[in-house]
Design a protein around this motif. Structure first.
Motif, PDB file in Angstrom:
ATOM      1  N   THR A  71       0.826  -1.200   0.000  1.00 42.75           N
ATOM      2  CA  THR A  71       0.000   0.000   0.000  1.00 42.75           C
ATOM      3  C   THR A  71       0.864   1.255   0.000  1.00 42.75           C
ATOM      4  O   THR A  71       0.589   2.216  -0.730  1.00 42.75           O
ATOM      5  N   PHE A  72       1.930   1.274   0.807  1.00 47.53           N
ATOM      6  CA  PHE A  72       2.826   2.429   0.817  1.00 47.53           C
ATOM      7  C   PHE A  72       3.439   2.637  -0.570  1.00 47.53           C
ATOM      8  O   PHE A  72       3.544   3.768  -1.057  1.00 47.53           O
ATOM      9  N   ALA A  73       3.836   1.527  -1.191  1.00 53.88           N
ATOM     10  CA  ALA A  73       4.448   1.634  -2.521  1.00 53.88           C
ATOM     11  C   ALA A  73       3.471   2.220  -3.535  1.00 53.88           C
ATOM     12  O   ALA A  73       3.803   3.159  -4.267  1.00 53.88           O
TER      13      ALA A  73
ATOM     14  N   TYR B 127      -4.819  -1.379   3.801  1.00 54.95           N
ATOM     15  CA  TYR B 127      -5.365  -0.028   3.822  1.00 54.95           C
ATOM     16  C   TYR B 127      -5.738   0.440   2.419  1.00 54.95           C
ATOM     17  O   TYR B 127      -6.758   1.106   2.217  1.00 54.95           O
ATOM     18  N   GLY B 128      -4.905   0.120   1.452  1.00 53.99           N
ATOM     19  CA  GLY B 128      -5.162   0.590   0.094  1.00 53.99           C
ATOM     20  C   GLY B 128      -6.478   0.088  -0.467  1.00 53.99           C
ATOM     21  O   GLY B 128      -7.156   0.799  -1.214  1.00 53.99           O
ATOM     22  N   GLN B 129      -6.861  -1.133  -0.116  1.00 60.85           N
ATOM     23  CA  GLN B 129      -8.132  -1.672  -0.586  1.00 60.85           C
ATOM     24  C   GLN B 129      -9.313  -0.934   0.044  1.00 60.85           C
ATOM     25  O   GLN B 129     -10.287  -0.605  -0.634  1.00 60.85           O
ATOM     26  N   ALA B 130      -9.204  -0.667   1.346  1.00 55.40           N
ATOM     27  CA  ALA B 130     -10.273   0.075   2.022  1.00 55.40           C
ATOM     28  C   ALA B 130     -10.362   1.499   1.472  1.00 55.40           C
ATOM     29  O   ALA B 130     -11.465   2.050   1.282  1.00 55.40           O
ATOM     30  N   GLN B 131      -9.223   2.091   1.166  1.00 54.63           N
ATOM     31  CA  GLN B 131      -9.209   3.448   0.627  1.00 54.63           C
ATOM     32  C   GLN B 131      -9.860   3.483  -0.756  1.00 54.63           C
ATOM     33  O   GLN B 131     -10.613   4.410  -1.082  1.00 54.63           O
ATOM     34  N   GLN B 132      -9.589   2.478  -1.566  1.00 53.97           N
ATOM     35  CA  GLN B 132     -10.214   2.409  -2.892  1.00 53.97           C
ATOM     36  C   GLN B 132     -11.718   2.236  -2.761  1.00 53.97           C
ATOM     37  O   GLN B 132     -12.501   2.873  -3.486  1.00 53.97           O
TER      38      GLN B 132
ATOM     39  N   MET C 193     -10.916   4.330   7.441  1.00 53.69           N
ATOM     40  CA  MET C 193     -10.019   5.018   8.351  1.00 53.69           C
ATOM     41  C   MET C 193      -8.710   5.252   7.597  1.00 53.69           C
ATOM     42  O   MET C 193      -7.960   4.313   7.339  1.00 53.69           O
ATOM     43  N   GLY C 194      -8.502   6.484   7.232  1.00 56.14           N
ATOM     44  CA  GLY C 194      -7.308   6.819   6.465  1.00 56.14           C
ATOM     45  C   GLY C 194      -6.086   6.916   7.357  1.00 56.14           C
ATOM     46  O   GLY C 194      -6.176   7.251   8.534  1.00 56.14           O
ATOM     47  N   ILE C 195      -4.941   6.588   6.810  1.00 59.32           N
ATOM     48  CA  ILE C 195      -3.673   6.716   7.513  1.00 59.32           C
ATOM     49  C   ILE C 195      -2.719   7.474   6.616  1.00 59.32           C
ATOM     50  O   ILE C 195      -2.640   7.221   5.414  1.00 59.32           O
TER      51      ILE C 195
END
Length: 309
Positions: free
Chosen positions: A105-107, A221-226, A236-238
């Motif tokens: 996700t960071f990448a 996190y990236g999946q939830a953000q999408q 919940m964004g980080i």
């Protein structure tokens, strides 16, 4: 330890190893590009130094003695290790690739969108991105890694990048329907499997501890953000995962409250990497990018607080 006069020598070892595989001095000589007599002399000298016969010599073939088989079997891993060592040292004479261990996700959400800028500034550095999430051991083959934590990794040098702050994010249309944290629909609060503490932490700080997240669960996190950007619910964004999407308006932070996760993002490396030009260039660039992202996040946070007031 054998006296110097009896210690093996590399040419003799190479001749023996080739002959043990080929089964004859003639075939070994062809492989080594020398004469059969030269191979025979080298093996004989090796045997004299060791004080033991390695071959039984027959008219048309060689047969390993018990000592020869033991010596051959022990040499195979040693020669393989020597070849690997030689390759590693030779590679260091040329340009070194920069291998960065970083979570997916960071990448995807932060590092890769900025890599073009690094390549423009340091075109001589070959960048390789490899999986380096929190559950992946730090590899000696990595130039560095980027991890979420408290800054204490035994045997590694660590440099802080930015705080990992939490704040809910969602699509603009959904944000317009949220007046206060108590308006958050529990079944639309998207969860990340390995970060079950995020929603309770933020809700408690927002005075809405009575709410419980019951929305869909995602691995990263990236999946939830999408999913949030697609209108599925509130994630919940980080930071810094959400920085670019919030700056572009693709995601909206409906409330001004930001809560520290209790950990931060760090650049990690082995102390021995410190002198590598590629690593130094990447570290300096990364710190500058982190400072820029932190400043942009502070500006956005100020505008949200102003809007809330």
């Amino acid at each position: 330890m054998l006296p110097l006069s009896r210690q093996p020598f590399l040419n003799g070892i190479r001749a023996f190893e080739a002959a043990s595989r080929a089964g004859s001095f003639v075939a070994a000589a062809a492989e080594l590009n020398v004469t059969p007599a030269a191979v025979s002399r080298l093996v004989k000298l090796l045997e004299e130094r060791m004080g033991v016969a390695l071959f039984e010599r027959h008219a048309n073939r060689l047969v390993l003695t018990a000592a020869g088989m033991q010596y051959r079997d022990g040499l195979v891993p040693l020669l393989a290790a020597l070849a690997r060592l030689t390759e590693q040292v030779a590679e260091r004479a040329g340009p070194q690739p920069l291998t960065v261990g970083v979570g997916p996700t960071f990448a995807i959400r932060w590092l890769i969108p900025r890599l073009a800028d690094f390549q423009r500034r340091a075109p001589e550095v070959e960048v390789r991105i490899t999986t380096g999430g929190a559950t992946v051991p730090f590899s000696d083959s990595w130039s560095c890694g980027i991890r979420l934590g408290e800054g204490d990794w035994p045997g590694l040098a660590s440099t802080p990048l930015f705080a990992a702050d939490l704040l809910p994010v969602c699509a603009p249309a959904l944000a317009a329907r949220l007046g206060s944290p108590r308006d958050l629909p529990e079944t639309a609060l998207l969860r990340v499997a390995h970060a079950a503490e995020d929603w309770p932490r933020w809700l408690a700080a927002a005075g809405a501890a009575g709410l419980t997240a019951h929305g869909p669960v995602f691995e990263f996190y990236g999946q939830a953000q999408q999913a949030a950007a697609d209108g599925v619910g509130i994630a919940m964004g980080i930071r810094p995962y959400i920085d670019d999407d919030v700056a572009s308006g693709r995601l909206v932070a409906p409330f001004p409250l930001t809560v520290p996760k209790g950990r931060g993002w760090w650049l990690l490396h082995r102390p021995a990497r410190e002198a590598e030009p590629g690593f130094r260039a990447f570290r300096d660039w990364l710190l500058a990018q982190a400072a820029t992202s932190a400043q942009a996040a502070d500006t956005l946070a100020g505008s949200r607080r102003g809007g809330a007031a």
